[in-house]
Scaffold this active site. Structure first.
Site, short mmCIF file in Angstrom:
data_model
loop_
_atom_site.label_atom_id
_atom_site.label_comp_id
_atom_site.label_asym_id
_atom_site.label_seq_id
_atom_site.Cartn_x
_atom_site.Cartn_y
_atom_site.Cartn_z
N THR A 122 5.34 1.73 5.90
CA THR A 122 3.95 1.33 6.14
C THR A 122 3.30 2.29 7.12
O THR A 122 3.91 2.65 8.13
CB THR A 122 3.79 -0.12 6.66
OG1 THR A 122 2.45 -0.28 7.15
CG2 THR A 122 4.73 -0.43 7.80
N GLY A 154 0.82 -1.22 0.00
CA GLY A 154 0.00 0.00 0.00
C GLY A 154 0.84 1.26 0.00
O GLY A 154 1.95 1.26 0.53
N ASP A 162 0.98 1.43 8.86
CA ASP A 162 0.54 0.59 9.99
C ASP A 162 1.56 0.55 11.12
O ASP A 162 1.22 0.17 12.24
CB ASP A 162 0.26 -0.83 9.51
CG ASP A 162 -0.97 -0.89 8.62
OD1 ASP A 162 -1.87 -0.05 8.82
OD2 ASP A 162 -1.03 -1.76 7.74
N MET A 164 -7.69 3.33 9.89
CA MET A 164 -7.07 2.14 9.30
C MET A 164 -6.23 1.37 10.33
O MET A 164 -5.67 1.95 11.24
CB MET A 164 -6.18 2.54 8.13
CG MET A 164 -6.95 2.80 6.85
SD MET A 164 -5.82 3.28 5.51
CE MET A 164 -6.92 3.14 4.09
N GLY A 165 -6.11 0.08 10.12
CA GLY A 165 -5.32 -0.80 10.99
C GLY A 165 -6.10 -2.05 11.30
O GLY A 165 -6.96 -2.04 12.15
N ARG A 166 -5.80 -3.10 10.57
CA ARG A 166 -6.56 -4.33 10.75
C ARG A 166 -6.10 -5.08 11.99
O ARG A 166 -6.90 -5.57 12.77
CB ARG A 166 -6.38 -5.20 9.50
CG ARG A 166 -7.45 -6.21 9.27
CD ARG A 166 -7.70 -6.47 7.79
NE ARG A 166 -8.77 -5.63 7.30
CZ ARG A 166 -10.06 -5.96 7.38
NH1 ARG A 166 -10.44 -7.08 7.96
NH2 ARG A 166 -10.98 -5.15 6.91
N GLN A 192 -5.80 8.81 4.73
CA GLN A 192 -4.82 8.52 5.78
C GLN A 192 -3.45 8.17 5.21
O GLN A 192 -2.43 8.45 5.80
CB GLN A 192 -5.28 7.34 6.64
CG GLN A 192 -6.46 7.67 7.52
CD GLN A 192 -7.11 6.41 8.06
OE1 GLN A 192 -6.72 5.90 9.10
NE2 GLN A 192 -8.10 5.90 7.36
N ARG A 193 -3.47 7.52 4.05
CA ARG A 193 -2.18 7.09 3.49
C ARG A 193 -1.75 7.93 2.30
O ARG A 193 -0.62 7.80 1.84
CB ARG A 193 -2.22 5.61 3.12
CG ARG A 193 -3.15 5.30 1.97
CD ARG A 193 -3.18 3.81 1.66
NE ARG A 193 -3.98 3.59 0.48
CZ ARG A 193 -4.71 2.50 0.26
NH1 ARG A 193 -4.73 1.53 1.16
NH2 ARG A 193 -5.39 2.38 -0.85
#
Lengths: 406, 406
Positions: A140, A11, A142, A187-189, A299-300
């Site tokens: 990332t 991503g 994340d 976001m953030g699984r 966000q990204r």
């Protein structure tokens, strides 16, 4: 003299092109050791089909400078997993292509899946005694890579989240004579770093967001409703930040409870996020005004909240990768080591990529408050220096000017 | 010497506090005619309950300066409709309160619902021969007020939309070897100005967004699917921008095909997701990768894409309102009159508020292409000068610092 090749994978982030800039600009400076700088189009997948461009000309057109502040992935990305079996014919095919193009150095900018590619290519190179050096450059939003203090891309995303949550909190409070709940889905699984960053939005203690839920701890719907109810007693307009990946104690994602929330004209279930599901839950259970906001891809890919610290580190990490490769390292990922938080001192280093790929680092459990609905000051101290500093974006006709492949 | 009172009403914008700053700072300069400057808390609704603050002290604390770049509505807002019947007892109650506080000038910053309040108060004042002067200061991201070239708040929202769509377009193109459709849902129930602003995101002809749908023309689902299919032939990753308020030829909102709808306090239909509905439609009919992004409240509360032109005009409009009130005008709205587009020259003027309130101005039909899926160059020429110029936001610890009532 060898050539280098660099690719991007996974991503996008706001500074993944900053890392690319770091690799390319540092390589151009090393004209005594490196001749051409190639970029893979769509990562290793595109390279397999011979898709690559020469990056050297970008320096003279100003495009390379624009790259620094361009979000997305200039070279295009892929989600392509190399086979586990190193005797697969794809490996000799790839290395033949490397040799054809006189590649001596391979750089891959990505997250843990991409580090898997770095691991496999470097192990295969060793097995055939190739002297191609393979280096991973982390990225990332994340922030879930192990063996590094943090990853480029996280801080700008965190700054975007904190800024936006602060603005949403202001927006929600304009009718402060009426009660309301706003649920922000972030976001953030599996890792809650980005959701945790919403805590930075607070201007004072007890300020919004009053509740923050990460996927590192199990989410209980009843406790949640109770907490929202209590929070509304003292604050008229409350903001709740939840990670997209929150789940209950059985591991069922909260968004999965929402599959019966809406049906389209075809009778198909309309998939909802955890935020939308909780919006409906609060509406049904507490009868107050509720809305949910999914921060989504901005966000990204937003360039408007770039952290200067983040961008500087992305560039430095890319340049550092070139230097360690020239010095002979391979099978490594560039990592960041925190020397101190105040004053903030960060050092580039390298770590064994095999110990990094396919692993995930969550927010430490002791950085999450006991009730599972907030983060502790440890997180604030960790994150605060990362978002410092602003970056001026080149503007044209009132809009950010970005680099793009024609 | 009289006092002035100023209030904010309706949805927030990025520069509604800029207008407030304009009114307050200009009033403070007129100490020979104005003694105290009051702010109504939560508009006319809060004022009815005696909620007001003195604004003069803000000037010495730096809070007034911070106001300029603070989104939301510093004074709080309301959606409160005064009765049509001017013999309703609410009017003498209000004017008694004005007299108690020695109010000579009343300013209301808002959209067409708020201009309705300005109209009624000024007509009532006339009927009782009160010398209180009542002036409306325009604001709305929707840009749907008649008798003014545009409204403060629109340009910053337009700049946010164009910037974000450009970034989403970059984000969507990172896997440019796979086909995908991204549907971006933009605010605008009846007027498509903000959705039209997505056209500014294009870096070259044929660039994304390839399709733009406004509520000014009927939306046909079959034609839409056909156009998406055709666009995918030449562009791998397409962006489609749709207004939340798009509807079919019978006036049925597209989002109504997708889910249940509610009604807000003004009896307006509450919309949920035309973007989400079209995401499912495209998935079902074309089987390609689709996602939808709802830009949501950041369109009206993001401070990161402030247009300097917009902010300067918001401040100038507020100050102009004070001066015309002092000169004796009442029952007017401050309006903007375009003298020329290139070079951009705009003039403040006043218009009869009775001819403005409760009306809506959409995008002219001849600014929408014949196929109803794009805007013409007339719109670009109109909108481009409005988004020019950037504003530096005061930052603290890496985040924007905002004014807020304690």
């Amino acid at each position: 003299m060898k050539n280098i090749i660099v690719g991007q994978s996974g991503g996008p982030t706001a500074v993944i092109n900053g890392s690319l800039y770091g690799v390319v600009s540092e390589s151009l400076k090393k004209s005594e050791s490196i001749s051409s700088v190639y970029g893979m189009i769509n990562g290793i997948e595109g390279f397999l089909h011979g898709e690559m461009i020469e990056m050297n000309p970008l320096a003279s057109t100003g495009e390379l400078e624009l790259l620094k502040t361009t979000p997305g992935a200039y070279l295009g990305s892929c989600r392509f997993k190399l086979p586990e079996d190193l005797s697969d014919p794809i490996y000799p095919t790839l290395f033949e292509k490397f040799n054809e193009n006189n590649i001596g150095y391979f750089f891959y900018i990505g997250g843990n899946d991409s580090m898997d590619t770095v691991s496999k290519l470097s192990r295969y190179a060793k097995s055939i005694e190739s002297d191609i050096r393979v280096i991973g450059i982390p990225k990332t939003i994340d922030n879930d890579l192990v063996a590094t203090d943090h990853t480029p891309g996280f801080a700008s995303a965190a700054k975007y989240v904190a800024t936006t949550v602060r603005e949403i909190s202001i927006d929600a409070s304009v009718y402060d004579n009426k009660k309301s709940v706003t649920i922000v889905e972030i976001m953030g699984r599996h890792a809650g770093w980005l959701t945790a960053a919403s805590a930075l939005a607070r201007k004072f203690e007890q300020d919004n967001p009053v509740l923050i839920y990460l996927p590192e701890v199990a989410f209980n719907q009843e406790t949640f409703i109770e907490k929202v109810k209590n929070a509304l007693e003292t604050t008229s307009n409350i903001i709740v930040c939840v990670s997209e990946g929150i789940h209950d104690e059985n591991g069922t994602f909260i968004c999965e409870y929402g599959s019966d929330v809406g049906v389209d004209t075809f009778g198909h279930k309309m998939l909802t996020g955890s935020g939308k599901y909780l919006e409906n839950l609060v509406k049904e259970r507490l009868g107050v005004k509720v809305r949910s906001v999914e921060l989504n891809v901005s966000q990204r890919c937003s360039s408007s909240c770039l952290s200067k610290t983040d961008l500087d580190e992305a560039i430095a990490g890319g340049a550092f990768g070139v230097n360690v490769a020239l010095a002979g390292e391979t099978g490594k990922m560039v990592a960041f080591k925190r020397i101190s938080s105040a004053p903030y001192v960060m050092e580039c280093t390298t770590e064994d990529v095999n110990a990094i790929c396919n692993k995930e680092k969550g927010v430490p459990i002791n950085w999450i408050t006991k009730d599972g609905a907030d983060v502790s000051n440890d997180f604030i101290e960790y994150a605060e220096p990362l978002i410092l500093g602003e970056v001026e974006i080149p503007m044209k006709k009132g809009l950010p000017e970005f680099a793009f492949r024609k």
